[in-house]
Design a protein around this motif. Structure first.
Motif, PDB file in Angstrom:
ATOM      1  N   ASP A  19       0.846  -1.189   0.000  1.00 29.01           N
ATOM      2  CA  ASP A  19       0.000   0.000   0.000  1.00 29.01           C
ATOM      3  C   ASP A  19       0.879   1.234   0.000  1.00 29.01           C
ATOM      4  O   ASP A  19       1.827   1.330   0.783  1.00 29.01           O
ATOM      5  CB  ASP A  19      -0.900   0.046   1.247  1.00 29.01           C
ATOM      6  CG  ASP A  19      -2.057  -0.930   1.173  1.00 29.01           C
ATOM      7  OD1 ASP A  19      -2.522  -1.196   0.060  1.00 29.01           O
ATOM      8  OD2 ASP A  19      -2.480  -1.412   2.232  1.00 29.01           O
ATOM      9  N   VAL A  20       0.576   2.184  -0.878  1.00 30.97           N
ATOM     10  CA  VAL A  20       1.244   3.471  -0.889  1.00 30.97           C
ATOM     11  C   VAL A  20       0.181   4.494  -0.533  1.00 30.97           C
ATOM     12  O   VAL A  20      -0.772   4.699  -1.297  1.00 30.97           O
ATOM     13  CB  VAL A  20       1.874   3.788  -2.269  1.00 30.97           C
ATOM     14  CG1 VAL A  20       2.513   5.161  -2.260  1.00 30.97           C
ATOM     15  CG2 VAL A  20       2.883   2.714  -2.655  1.00 30.97           C
ATOM     16  N   LEU A  21       0.322   5.116   0.625  1.00 30.59           N
ATOM     17  CA  LEU A  21      -0.680   6.059   1.106  1.00 30.59           C
ATOM     18  C   LEU A  21      -0.187   7.479   0.873  1.00 30.59           C
ATOM     19  O   LEU A  21       0.973   7.790   1.122  1.00 30.59           O
ATOM     20  CB  LEU A  21      -0.959   5.811   2.595  1.00 30.59           C
ATOM     21  CG  LEU A  21      -1.362   4.368   2.930  1.00 30.59           C
ATOM     22  CD1 LEU A  21      -1.515   4.201   4.438  1.00 30.59           C
ATOM     23  CD2 LEU A  21      -2.641   3.991   2.218  1.00 30.59           C
ATOM     24  N   ALA A  22      -1.092   8.344   0.432  1.00 32.24           N
ATOM     25  CA  ALA A  22      -0.692   9.704   0.097  1.00 32.24           C
ATOM     26  C   ALA A  22      -1.513  10.754   0.829  1.00 32.24           C
ATOM     27  O   ALA A  22      -1.536  11.901   0.430  1.00 32.24           O
ATOM     28  CB  ALA A  22      -0.801   9.912  -1.404  1.00 32.24           C
ATOM     29  N   ASP A  25      -3.452  14.404  -0.514  1.00 31.92           N
ATOM     30  CA  ASP A  25      -2.850  15.070  -1.665  1.00 31.92           C
ATOM     31  C   ASP A  25      -2.840  14.168  -2.887  1.00 31.92           C
ATOM     32  O   ASP A  25      -3.633  14.330  -3.798  1.00 31.92           O
ATOM     33  CB  ASP A  25      -1.439  15.540  -1.330  1.00 31.92           C
ATOM     34  CG  ASP A  25      -0.868  16.499  -2.363  1.00 31.92           C
ATOM     35  OD1 ASP A  25      -1.631  16.972  -3.227  1.00 31.92           O
ATOM     36  OD2 ASP A  25       0.342  16.761  -2.322  1.00 31.92           O
ATOM     37  N   GLY A  26      -2.009  13.205  -2.968  1.00 32.77           N
ATOM     38  CA  GLY A  26      -1.936  12.315  -4.121  1.00 32.77           C
ATOM     39  C   GLY A  26      -0.562  11.711  -4.246  1.00 32.77           C
ATOM     40  O   GLY A  26       0.318  11.958  -3.440  1.00 32.77           O
ATOM     41  N   ILE A  27      -0.394  10.913  -5.245  1.00 35.52           N
ATOM     42  CA  ILE A  27       0.897  10.299  -5.534  1.00 35.52           C
ATOM     43  C   ILE A  27       1.420  10.952  -6.798  1.00 35.52           C
ATOM     44  O   ILE A  27       0.747  10.965  -7.823  1.00 35.52           O
ATOM     45  CB  ILE A  27       0.761   8.776  -5.725  1.00 35.52           C
ATOM     46  CG1 ILE A  27       0.248   8.131  -4.439  1.00 35.52           C
ATOM     47  CG2 ILE A  27       2.092   8.164  -6.155  1.00 35.52           C
ATOM     48  CD1 ILE A  27      -0.134   6.684  -4.588  1.00 35.52           C
ATOM     49  N   GLU A  28       2.597  11.502  -6.728  1.00 36.07           N
ATOM     50  CA  GLU A  28       3.187  12.197  -7.866  1.00 36.07           C
ATOM     51  C   GLU A  28       4.254  11.311  -8.483  1.00 36.07           C
ATOM     52  O   GLU A  28       5.097  10.765  -7.783  1.00 36.07           O
ATOM     53  CB  GLU A  28       3.809  13.513  -7.402  1.00 36.07           C
ATOM     54  CG  GLU A  28       4.284  14.381  -8.524  1.00 36.07           C
ATOM     55  CD  GLU A  28       4.740  15.742  -8.025  1.00 36.07           C
ATOM     56  OE1 GLU A  28       5.840  16.148  -8.437  1.00 36.07           O
ATOM     57  OE2 GLU A  28       4.021  16.375  -7.239  1.00 36.07           O
ATOM     58  N   LEU A  29       4.186  11.169  -9.780  1.00 37.54           N
ATOM     59  CA  LEU A  29       5.136  10.349 -10.504  1.00 37.54           C
ATOM     60  C   LEU A  29       5.841  11.220 -11.527  1.00 37.54           C
ATOM     61  O   LEU A  29       5.202  11.869 -12.350  1.00 37.54           O
ATOM     62  CB  LEU A  29       4.411   9.196 -11.218  1.00 37.54           C
ATOM     63  CG  LEU A  29       5.245   8.328 -12.133  1.00 37.54           C
ATOM     64  CD1 LEU A  29       6.248   7.510 -11.325  1.00 37.54           C
ATOM     65  CD2 LEU A  29       4.354   7.418 -12.949  1.00 37.54           C
TER      66      LEU A  29
END
Length: 135
Positions: A19-22, A25-29
Motif C-alpha cells: 500500500d502506498v498512502l498519500a 494530496d496524491g501520488i506524484e510520478l
C-alpha cells in the motif's frame, strides 16, 4: 553524473500487497509508468490475433488477424480479484473504422478476460488497452 537507483518495496517473490498512502494530496510520478509481467493470451472469435510480447495484464497491444471475426479476447495471465475497469482505443485506421460502425465497439471484463466486441471484420485492427482493478 547520472546514477541508476532501484528501490524495491515488498517481497519480489510470491503474492505481496504494498500500500502506498498519500493522505489527501496524491501520488506524484515523475517519469514514465512501466508495467512488467507475463503477457496475457489473446484469441478472437475466428482466427488468431497477436499480442505484443511486452504486453501485461495492466496494458498492452493486440492486433487481430484477417479472418472474419466479431470479438477479440484478452485472457489475463493472472486473474484479478474483481473484474477490472478497462479502457481501450483504436491503434490504427482499421480499428478506428470499426468504432464508427452501426453497432460501434464495446468492451466487457470478467476477472480473467477483456472481450472487445465489434461488427464482423476482416481487417488486421490494432487495439491498445489499459486495465486497473478497483477496490
Amino acid at each position: 553524473s547520472a546514477v541508476a537507483n532501484t528501490i524495491t518495496i515488498g517481497n519480489v517473490t510470491g503474492a505481496t500487497l504494498v500500500d502506498v498512502l498519500a493522505g489527501t494530496d496524491g501520488i506524484e510520478l515523475t517519469g514514465q509508468l512501466v508495467t512488467k509481467g507475463t503477457a496475457p493470451a489473446a484469441t478472437q472469435s475466428a482466427g488468431t490475433p497477436t499480442i505484443t510480447a511486452t504486453s501485461t495484464d495492466t496494458a498492452g497491444i493486440v492486433t487481430t488477424d484477417t479472418t472474419s471475426h466479431t470479438t477479440v479476447i484478452i485472457t489475463f495471465a493472472a486473474a484479478y480479484t474483481t473484474a477490472p475497469s478497462c479502457t481501450f482505443s483504436a491503434g490504427d485506421a482499421d480499428a478506428a473504422a470499426l468504432v464508427g460502425t452501426a453497432n460501434g465497439v464495446y468492451g466487457v471484463t470478467t476477472t480473467t478476460t477483456l472481450t472487445i466486441t465489434h461488427d464482423a471484420s476482416t481487417a488486421a485492427a490494432i487495439w491498445h488497452y489499459h486495465c486497473i482493478e478497483l477496490e
